[in-house]
Every structure is written in C-alpha cells, then in structure tokens.
Motif scaffolding. Sequence first.
Motif, PDB file in Angstrom:
ATOM      1  N   ALA A  57       0.826  -1.205   0.000  1.00  0.00           N
ATOM      2  CA  ALA A  57       0.000   0.000   0.000  1.00  0.00           C
ATOM      3  C   ALA A  57       0.862   1.258   0.000  1.00  0.00           C
ATOM      4  CB  ALA A  57      -0.926  -0.007   1.218  1.00  0.00           C
ATOM      5  N   ILE A  58       1.937   1.258   0.795  1.00  0.00           N
ATOM      6  CA  ILE A  58       2.824   2.425   0.859  1.00  0.00           C
ATOM      7  C   ILE A  58       3.497   2.674  -0.484  1.00  0.00           C
ATOM      8  CG2 ILE A  58       4.919   3.348   1.913  1.00  0.00           C
ATOM      9  CD1 ILE A  58       2.414   3.443   3.685  1.00  0.00           C
ATOM     10  N   LEU A 172      -1.172   2.881   9.196  1.00  0.00           N
ATOM     11  CA  LEU A 172      -0.682   1.513   9.007  1.00  0.00           C
ATOM     12  C   LEU A 172       0.442   1.127   9.951  1.00  0.00           C
ATOM     13  CD1 LEU A 172      -0.687   1.445   5.102  1.00  0.00           C
ATOM     14  CD2 LEU A 172      -2.111   0.032   6.587  1.00  0.00           C
ATOM     15  N   PHE A 173       1.216   2.116  10.440  1.00  0.00           N
ATOM     16  CA  PHE A 173       2.401   1.801  11.234  1.00  0.00           C
ATOM     17  C   PHE A 173       2.324   2.444  12.616  1.00  0.00           C
ATOM     18  CE2 PHE A 173       3.719   1.263   6.876  1.00  0.00           C
ATOM     19  CZ  PHE A 173       4.507   0.127   6.914  1.00  0.00           C
ATOM     20  N   ALA A 174       2.757   1.676  13.620  1.00  0.00           N
ATOM     21  CA  ALA A 174       2.816   2.196  14.989  1.00  0.00           C
ATOM     22  C   ALA A 174       3.898   3.266  15.086  1.00  0.00           C
ATOM     23  CB  ALA A 174       3.101   1.063  15.972  1.00  0.00           C
ATOM     24  N   ASN A 175       3.853   4.062  16.159  1.00  0.00           N
ATOM     25  CA  ASN A 175       4.787   5.171  16.317  1.00  0.00           C
ATOM     26  C   ASN A 175       6.247   4.735  16.220  1.00  0.00           C
ATOM     27  OD1 ASN A 175       2.726   6.983  16.586  1.00  0.00           O
ATOM     28  ND2 ASN A 175       2.820   7.097  18.812  1.00  0.00           N
ATOM     29  N   GLU A 176       6.563   3.588  16.813  1.00  0.00           N
ATOM     30  CA  GLU A 176       7.958   3.148  16.812  1.00  0.00           C
ATOM     31  C   GLU A 176       8.400   2.594  15.455  1.00  0.00           C
ATOM     32  OE1 GLU A 176       5.354  -0.183  18.488  1.00  0.00           O
ATOM     33  OE2 GLU A 176       5.564   1.997  18.704  1.00  0.00           O
ATOM     34  N   LEU A 180      10.659   5.224   9.101  1.00  0.00           N
ATOM     35  CA  LEU A 180      11.154   4.849   7.782  1.00  0.00           C
ATOM     36  C   LEU A 180      10.085   5.000   6.699  1.00  0.00           C
ATOM     37  CD1 LEU A 180      13.407   3.840   5.996  1.00  0.00           C
ATOM     38  CD2 LEU A 180      12.765   1.491   6.597  1.00  0.00           C
ATOM     39  N   PRO A 181       8.869   4.423   6.869  1.00  0.00           N
ATOM     40  CA  PRO A 181       7.861   4.623   5.810  1.00  0.00           C
ATOM     41  C   PRO A 181       7.482   6.085   5.623  1.00  0.00           C
ATOM     42  CG  PRO A 181       6.913   3.508   7.727  1.00  0.00           C
ATOM     43  CD  PRO A 181       8.382   3.494   7.915  1.00  0.00           C
ATOM     44  N   MET A 182       7.469   6.877   6.714  1.00  0.00           N
ATOM     45  CA  MET A 182       7.131   8.289   6.564  1.00  0.00           C
ATOM     46  C   MET A 182       8.235   9.037   5.831  1.00  0.00           C
ATOM     47  SD  MET A 182       4.867  10.572   6.935  1.00  0.00           S
ATOM     48  CE  MET A 182       3.678  10.048   8.162  1.00  0.00           C
ATOM     49  N   ALA A 183       9.487   8.666   6.091  1.00  0.00           N
ATOM     50  CA  ALA A 183      10.603   9.302   5.381  1.00  0.00           C
ATOM     51  C   ALA A 183      10.522   8.982   3.885  1.00  0.00           C
ATOM     52  CB  ALA A 183      11.933   8.837   5.957  1.00  0.00           C
ATOM     53  N   ILE A 184      10.193   7.729   3.563  1.00  0.00           N
ATOM     54  CA  ILE A 184      10.068   7.333   2.153  1.00  0.00           C
ATOM     55  C   ILE A 184       8.923   8.083   1.494  1.00  0.00           C
ATOM     56  CG2 ILE A 184       9.483   5.413   0.611  1.00  0.00           C
ATOM     57  CD1 ILE A 184      10.977   3.582   2.572  1.00  0.00           C
ATOM     58  N   TYR A 185       7.796   8.182   2.204  1.00  0.00           N
ATOM     59  CA  TYR A 185       6.678   8.946   1.643  1.00  0.00           C
ATOM     60  C   TYR A 185       7.042  10.420   1.471  1.00  0.00           C
ATOM     61  CZ  TYR A 185       2.666  11.888   1.339  1.00  0.00           C
ATOM     62  OH  TYR A 185       1.816  12.878   0.937  1.00  0.00           O
ATOM     63  N   SER A 186       7.776  10.984   2.437  1.00  0.00           N
ATOM     64  CA  SER A 186       8.146  12.400   2.369  1.00  0.00           C
ATOM     65  C   SER A 186       9.018  12.688   1.153  1.00  0.00           C
ATOM     66  CB  SER A 186       8.898  12.814   3.649  1.00  0.00           C
ATOM     67  OG  SER A 186       8.089  12.648   4.781  1.00  0.00           O
ATOM     68  N   VAL A 187       9.839  11.712   0.745  1.00  0.00           N
ATOM     69  CA  VAL A 187      10.731  11.903  -0.398  1.00  0.00           C
ATOM     70  C   VAL A 187       9.975  11.732  -1.716  1.00  0.00           C
ATOM     71  CG1 VAL A 187      12.760  10.984  -1.587  1.00  0.00           C
ATOM     72  CG2 VAL A 187      12.785  11.241   0.893  1.00  0.00           C
ATOM     73  N   SER A 188       8.936  10.890  -1.737  1.00  0.00           N
ATOM     74  CA  SER A 188       8.284  10.534  -3.001  1.00  0.00           C
ATOM     75  C   SER A 188       7.732  11.735  -3.770  1.00  0.00           C
ATOM     76  CB  SER A 188       7.184   9.490  -2.761  1.00  0.00           C
ATOM     77  OG  SER A 188       6.162  10.000  -1.923  1.00  0.00           O
ATOM     78  N   PRO A 189       7.091  12.728  -3.132  1.00  0.00           N
ATOM     79  CA  PRO A 189       6.647  13.874  -3.930  1.00  0.00           C
ATOM     80  C   PRO A 189       7.780  14.772  -4.389  1.00  0.00           C
ATOM     81  CG  PRO A 189       6.107  14.209  -1.613  1.00  0.00           C
ATOM     82  CD  PRO A 189       6.600  12.805  -1.747  1.00  0.00           C
ATOM     83  N   MET A 190       8.962  14.649  -3.771  1.00  0.00           N
ATOM     84  CA  MET A 190      10.111  15.442  -4.188  1.00  0.00           C
ATOM     85  C   MET A 190      10.846  14.799  -5.367  1.00  0.00           C
ATOM     86  SD  MET A 190       9.673  17.783  -2.048  1.00  0.00           S
ATOM     87  CE  MET A 190      11.054  18.773  -2.569  1.00  0.00           C
TER      88      MET A 190
END
Length: 519
Positions: A57-58, A172-176, A180-190
Amino acid sequence: MQEEMSSTTPAETIADSASLKKHADPPADTKEPDPYRVKLEGDEDPKSMHKFKKWMAIVIICSASTCVTCASSVVSFTQKPMQEQWHVSSYVTILGISLFVEGLGIGPLLLGPLSEFYGRNLVYWSSFALFLVLNLPVALAPNIATYLVFRFLTGFAGAAFLSVAGGSVTDLFANEEVLLPMAIYSVSPMIGPVLGPAISGFINQNTHWRWTYWVIVIWAGVELALLVLLVPETYVPTLEARKAKKLRKSTGDERYHSALERSDKGLVNTIALSCLRPFQIMMYEPMALLLNIWSALLLGILYLTFEAFPTRVFGRDRGFNTQMSGLSFVGIGIGMVIAIASQPYWIKVYKEDRIPYWERKMRAERQKCVEEGEKEDKSAWRKHEPEPEARLLIGMVGAVLVTLGLFWFAFTTPHAIHWIVPMLATVPFGLGVIYAFISIWTFLVHAYRPYAASAMAGNSFTRSAFAAAFPLISTPMYARLGVVGATGLLAGLSALMMPLPFVFYHYGKRLRKNSRFAL
C-alpha cells in the motif's frame, strides 16, 4: 510521528481500541464507556495488517504521489513547441508549471478535510479519477487558455491525494515503526519534479509534445487501478462506521454506532478552520513562519532549475540536446535517493546515544518510568518524550549541504570547467533538500502537535507560492545576472537561512514556552 504528518489530517482522531461490550446500558451515575459505541478489535486494526500488504500500500501511495508531482515539471520541454504552435511567449508557457503548483498549494486547504468524513480511499479514488480526466483536456488543448486552466485544475485535483497520503502511513504503522515509511513517503513527492524533465526530455526529443501529457494520463490510469484494487481503507473512524453499520444490520439493534456517526463536526466548519488556522499559526509563531519560508525557498530553487538547466546552464550554454538536458537533473535525483538510503542511519541516531546530552537524559528518565511501572500513566509517559528540537539535527546537515551544493554549482558553470563538475554539485543539493524537508516537517508535527495539520497546511501553501513564482523569475534573473551571479544569489539566500535549524535547536524549547499553539 503522529497522523498529522499529512497536511490536513488531524492527529489521534480516535481513542485506544477496546472490545465491544454486549450488555445492557450502564447506570446513569457511572462513567463506563458507551457499550454500543463500536471500536475495532485485534486484526481489524490497520496496524495489525500483514507487513507485505502494508508496504504494498505504501509503495502504491508513494508512486501515485510521485506521479502527481512529476506532472508539475514535465512542462519543461513542452514549452518551446507550444510557443511555436500557439504563438505565445515563454512567460505564458511557464505558467503551465506555476498554475499547477499553485493548485497543489490551495487544494489541501479545501479538499484535505474530506478524508475526516469520507475516509482515505474515497478521496484517493475521486482525486485520481479527476486528475486523470482533467489531464485529457491538457493533452488535447486547442489553445493556450484551455491548457492553462486545466493545468491549474489538475494540480488542484492531485493535491487532495497528497493531503491525506501521510495519514495513511500513520494509519498503518505504529509510532515506533513509522519513521522509515514516513521518510520514504516524504521523499516521493520530491522525486516527481526531478523525474519530470528526464521523461519530458526523451519524449520531446523523439515525438510530439502532446505525448508528454498522454504518458501522464496512462500513468495516472495505472495508479488509479492499483489504488482501487490493492490499497485498503485505513482510516479508523471510517472502518468503525462500517462495522457499526454491519452490526445494526445483522442484529437489528439501531443503538450500535461509531464515533464518526455521532460527531457534531461539520464539513463546512472544518474546511473553514483548515483555511484560517494555518495563517494564524504563521502570524503568531515565528519558528513556524521562518521554517516555512526556508522550505519555500528550497522548493522555489528546485522549481527554478526546471527553467534554468535546459535553457541556460546545460542546454543553450553547453549545447546539450533535449534529452541530454533532461538527464541533467539526475544529480539531484541521486542526492534524493541517497537521502532515502540513509534514513536507517538517522533512525538509529534517534534511538541510540549519538544524540545530545539533554536528549539522552530525557530518554533515561523515560526508561525509568517504564521500569517503575509508570508506562500506563500517559501523562507521565508523554512528559519524557523526546523534544521536537531533536528533529532539527538532520536539518543542520541539510542546511549545510544545500548551501555547499549551490555555491559549488555557481562557481563551476563556466565553459572552461567540464560539465560533470557542476552536475556533481547537484548531488549534495538534492541530498540537503530532502534532509531539510524531513527535518522541517517532523519538527512542525511534533512542536505543534495539537494543530499539526494546520501547521503543515501553512507550510504547503507557502512552499507552493514560492514554487509557482520562482520559474517566472528564472529567465529575467539569469539574463540579467548570468549563470554564476544568479546561482550565487540563490546560494547566498540559502546561506542566510542556514542558521535556522541551529538556532531553533538551541532556543526552540524556550520559544515554545511562550507559544499559543506549540506544546
């Protein structure tokens, strides 16, 4: 990282999961929870989904995000043939970038709150369907007016998707696990804006310019099919509402309900608040305002390169053909890929002792709470969470790399120097941009946690305003100052912003004490 990493999604929209009780209503004088209020249990929680399905999904969400932002910059190599066909100036065709990016900035303020009422998937599907359909008039445009109007509308439609995708990550992901998935998502629109010129260069070198937009239509169609078929609904209130509806139907008991169904929050009021509060935060919070300006400058410079590289630096001055000019953005892309690959290291930095003394002390106190059995006391637990300023560590590195890359690029563009030298300078620039954005976004989310959605919406609006304006000033600025002078000016502006993460790292906590919005 909280759910509010998305630019218009509020954090912590629902309480912790609990089992559904099936006994009579409690006496009026007790404070027991409503036994007919439906909550998710066990495997029903999206965080309990199998890892493969989560990451699938990510990946789809990130690629769809890349598709939207890639559409912003594919204009780069279609401008000259459009000028010839429609007899307009370069300033008019540049509006194809500016209006699209302006749509990306305005869209989240108005469309993002829809996910709070209708869930993630409905927003994804409607957004991408509109994005696909509205790109058809762009590809078939008979004149420049039609083209520009639909460029703005496609940006606006795509923004609804971008505004809620970060929320899916935290669903989808717990805080801990979310870093990593948020960093990957943050890069994808860039990555998208960097990929656009490379795609556009090859297309316009070998076929008609309209195929640039047909490729986007085909890509969007594939993404829409993947979103519908493979990305599950992850918004907990929506899932609870569906469960409550099924229980009412299966039991015939109309008392079953979800928190979303009993919410008194109105859509119009939510949209109005999402439009007003971002500007209130920027007005009263100097940290938020300055960090927004810094990120806006960086994105503006990135979008300015879409005009400068093909026409000034590598195209006209060094004789690169269309597809070679498109590949001149590869250095920025490599820097961004390095930024993604290095995220496990930065996650380790936050988890281990390669952090400042005050941060290590706070984590030691937090661990002490666990050992003393205070873990369930949420007030005590949150008291020992890492300070938001810890997120600025990566931003310090990013600020230095961006400034270094721009100065390196500025002074190595003369013809006497081989073209590979200035192209290598774009690698630390791309790396630094991603580090800076990750730092700014995560800091805003943690420092302004109760209003993080609004803080991120303000950041998105400011960034888009700069990104829309900078391509328009690119041609006259480079014509007046030359490549060295214009790029040196941008490097100087970056140097002025460079101290921000260092200053706020040391004084941010003191500034937050007097804030009306920050924790």
